[in-house]
Motif scaffolding. Structure first.
Motif, short mmCIF file in Angstrom:
data_model
loop_
_atom_site.label_atom_id
_atom_site.label_comp_id
_atom_site.label_asym_id
_atom_site.label_seq_id
_atom_site.Cartn_x
_atom_site.Cartn_y
_atom_site.Cartn_z
N ASP A 68 37.84 15.52 66.92
CA ASP A 68 39.21 15.86 67.34
C ASP A 68 40.08 16.25 66.14
O ASP A 68 40.89 17.17 66.22
N SER A 125 35.71 15.10 77.20
CA SER A 125 36.81 14.14 77.29
C SER A 125 37.65 14.11 76.02
O SER A 125 38.72 13.52 76.01
N ARG A 143 39.99 15.01 72.69
CA ARG A 143 41.34 15.57 72.53
C ARG A 143 41.28 17.08 72.23
O ARG A 143 42.12 17.85 72.66
N TRP A 153 39.43 19.41 73.29
CA TRP A 153 39.34 20.27 74.48
C TRP A 153 40.74 20.54 75.01
O TRP A 153 41.09 21.67 75.37
N ARG A 154 41.58 19.48 75.04
CA ARG A 154 42.96 19.68 75.52
C ARG A 154 43.77 20.51 74.54
O ARG A 154 44.63 21.31 74.94
N ASP A 155 43.49 20.33 73.24
CA ASP A 155 44.22 21.12 72.23
C ASP A 155 43.95 22.62 72.41
O ASP A 155 44.77 23.44 72.00
N GLU A 166 44.28 24.33 74.87
CA GLU A 166 45.35 24.94 75.68
C GLU A 166 46.34 25.68 74.79
O GLU A 166 46.90 26.69 75.17
N LEU A 171 40.33 24.41 81.94
CA LEU A 171 41.53 24.57 81.11
C LEU A 171 42.50 25.41 81.92
O LEU A 171 42.07 26.29 82.67
N SER A 189 38.48 6.30 80.93
CA SER A 189 38.64 7.13 79.74
C SER A 189 38.37 6.42 78.42
O SER A 189 37.67 6.94 77.56
N ASN A 194 38.81 12.25 86.96
CA ASN A 194 39.20 11.24 85.96
C ASN A 194 39.92 10.03 86.55
O ASN A 194 40.69 9.37 85.86
#
Ligand SMILES: Cc1ncc(C[n+]2csc(CCOP(=O)(O)OP(=O)(O)O)c2C)c(N)n1
Length: 504
Positions: free
Chosen positions: A238, A257, A259, A261-263, A265, A283, A357, A383
């Protein structure tokens, strides 16, 4: 047609479509369905599990689909019993699992009348379930709503000729030309592969694909390849990937899961390509997606040429890994330290289930690396913290030495699921509960730090519970541990053990 004939008809069609297992919950309206199933079971055609709580039953059935890769049906009565199946339907939809929801309904004239247990059941699962068995492809849940009278006369069928249908999901011939081109396109900062949850049947192709490419990899525990791909692992991914975003990210399997992957965005310049069963890009931003199973898609791609580690992301990996080892050694009673200890024991078992999580993230970061753990399951479709014990018991029902690791709130959410302990294998079964006093994950989210004390306490939902009493109530042995150096495993007394871990 009478209720008996209707019930025989729908259940016969379900069995012929490949449903070999049923989880039943009682009620007057669906009694006729249960009676037909009793005959089918007596004929040795189907396996029947008995529950009382429909929400848990739905998740148990979902767990069975994870284990068998075949459809499993949950059979419930009319009214709110049907609504209780929505969470499992949602989860199964995002996991692309063949969960079948068979619901008894009152005859159509009762609709809109407010008569007892007459609710609007038709289409209640909206896009989360298809309602037509004939066109059902098995890539998502199926809802069969059966209008039944309460009276029925038991027929003389013996179901000796009933044949459980074959079942396989057809994703069609994969068109891999686009993926092949995307992979060949030259890039400045190289490619990183993120591997999420995989079916066991997908693991081998993914492993060889990553080995051939020899690019940096972030493999979740649920991929079953985390340990085998350690030499390609971006340790502390991450942080490292946020500082050095690659040009391209290829995601294989379930939604990662971590971070980073979310970043993604907020990193529109990173090209993202997803290959996964549900065909959803995972996404909100733009990304390419190819639906299908990885064994077929990667096999169709053929051999890959080595691309290597363009940004030298792996150079510091050993040193970073060493720092984590030192931290785990110096803080054995921390949650991270406990996850390492539990993973050493759990990795000898038949399978591991990660309930929510924080255990998932802690397993990814801190679990042991020595032994491959090929079966690491989780419910990562939507989730939720609901239904986790049930999915675990369903998925590992026939396994000895099955481990599950759950947060305390997650465990409390699904205590009714423990009903199924009486119907599954319990030898060597360990249900580890990380009792850290509520929803600890929220204290690890930086953006929530500025919240008021009141709101923070509502988030944490601290719920002191005597897990010894919980264990007693549901027939588990109980072991409470706080110090890792005093723990040398769980004794197998033939009953499941609730291992309550209180991290220091
Ligand atoms: C059904 C559902 N409700 C709420 C949430 C939001 N949520 C995510 S994690 C969490 C707390 C879980 O607490 P616990 O099981 O104790 O695990 P920990 O975070 O301490 O590991 C909650 C409420 C959710 N994911 N699913």
């Amino acid at each position: 047609m009478g209720s008996w004939e209707l019930a025989v008809g729908v259940l016969t069609k379900a069995v012929e479509a490949g449903v070999g297992e049923f989880v039943v919950c009682g009620g007057a309206r669906n009694a006729v369905l249960l009676e037909v199933l009793a005959k089918m079971e007596a004929a040795g055609k189907v396996r029947v599990w008995s529950h009382f709580e429909e929400r848990s039953a739905g998740f148990f059935a979902l767990g069975r689909t994870m284990e068998t890769a075949r459809p499993c049906a949950v059979v419930v009565t009319s009214g709110t019993a049907v609504a209780e199946l929505l969470p499992a339907a949602v989860e199964a939809f995002y996991q692309a699992k063949p969960l079948v929801l068979i619901t008894a309904d009152r005859p159509a004239e009762a609709r809109g009348s407010g008569a007892p247990q007459a609710v609007e059941q038709v289409g209640i699962f909206t896009e989360y379930a298809s309602c037509d068995l004939d066109s059902w492809e098995g890539k998502a849940p199926l809802h069969l709503n059966v209008e039944l009278g309460e009276e029925f006369e038991i027929g003389g069928e013996d179901f000796a000729e009933l044949a459980v249908g074959d079942f396989s999901v057809d994703y069609g011939k994969p068109n891999v030309a686009g993926l092949a081109r995307w992979l060949r396109e030259p890039s400045m900062r190289g490619l990183v592969v993120m591997v999420g949850e995989l079916d066991v049947s997908e693991q081998e192709e993914v492993y060889h694909f990553c080995e051939d490419l020899a690019v940096p990899v972030v493999a979740e525990g649920t991929s079953g390849l985390r340990e085998l791909l350690q030499h390609l692992a971006v340790v502390d991914a991450d942080v490292v990937l946020k500082e050095n975003p690659p040009s391209k990210v290829l995601r294989l399997g379930g939604v990662p899961s971590g971070r980073f992957w979310r970043d993604l965005e907020e990193l529109p310049k990173v090209d993202v390509f997803s290959v996964c069963r549900n065909g959803l890009r995972g996404l909100a931003r733009e990304a390419i997606v190819l639906p299908g199973t990885l064994d077929r898609i990667l096999a169709a791609l053929g051999e890959m040429e080595e691309q290597g580690d363009r940004q030298e992301l792996l150079d510091g990996a050993e040193a970073r890994g060493q720092r984590i080892e030192e931290m785990l050694e110096s803080q054995p009673d921390s949650e991270a330290g406990w996850m390492r200890t539990l993973s050493v024991y759990a990795s000898i078992g038949s399978s591991v289930y990660l309930g929510n999580s924080l255990p998932i993230r802690e397993w990814n970061a801190y679990a042991q690396w020595e032994r491959q753990v090929p079966v690491v399951r989780a419910n990562r479709g939507a989730n939720g913290i609901d239904g986790q014990i049930s999915s675990w018991l369903g998925a590992s029902a026939d396994e000895e030495n099955a481990w599950g690791i759950f947060g305390d709130l997650t465990a409390l959410y699904d205590l009714a699921g423990l009903k199924m302990l009486a119907q599954v294998k319990c030898e060597g079964r360990v249900m580890a509960v990380i009792n850290n006093g509520g929803g600890k994950i929220f204290s690890k989210v930086p953006r929530l730090e500025g919240m008021s004390d009141a709101a923070k306490s509502w988030m944490a939902a601290e719920t002191p519970v005597d897990f010894a009493s919980v264990a007693k109530a549901f027939g588990l042995d109980h072991l409470r541990v706080t110090r890792a150096d005093e723990f040398d495993g769980v004794e197998d007394g033939g009953r499941a053990v609730l291992l309550e871990v209180v991290p220091g």
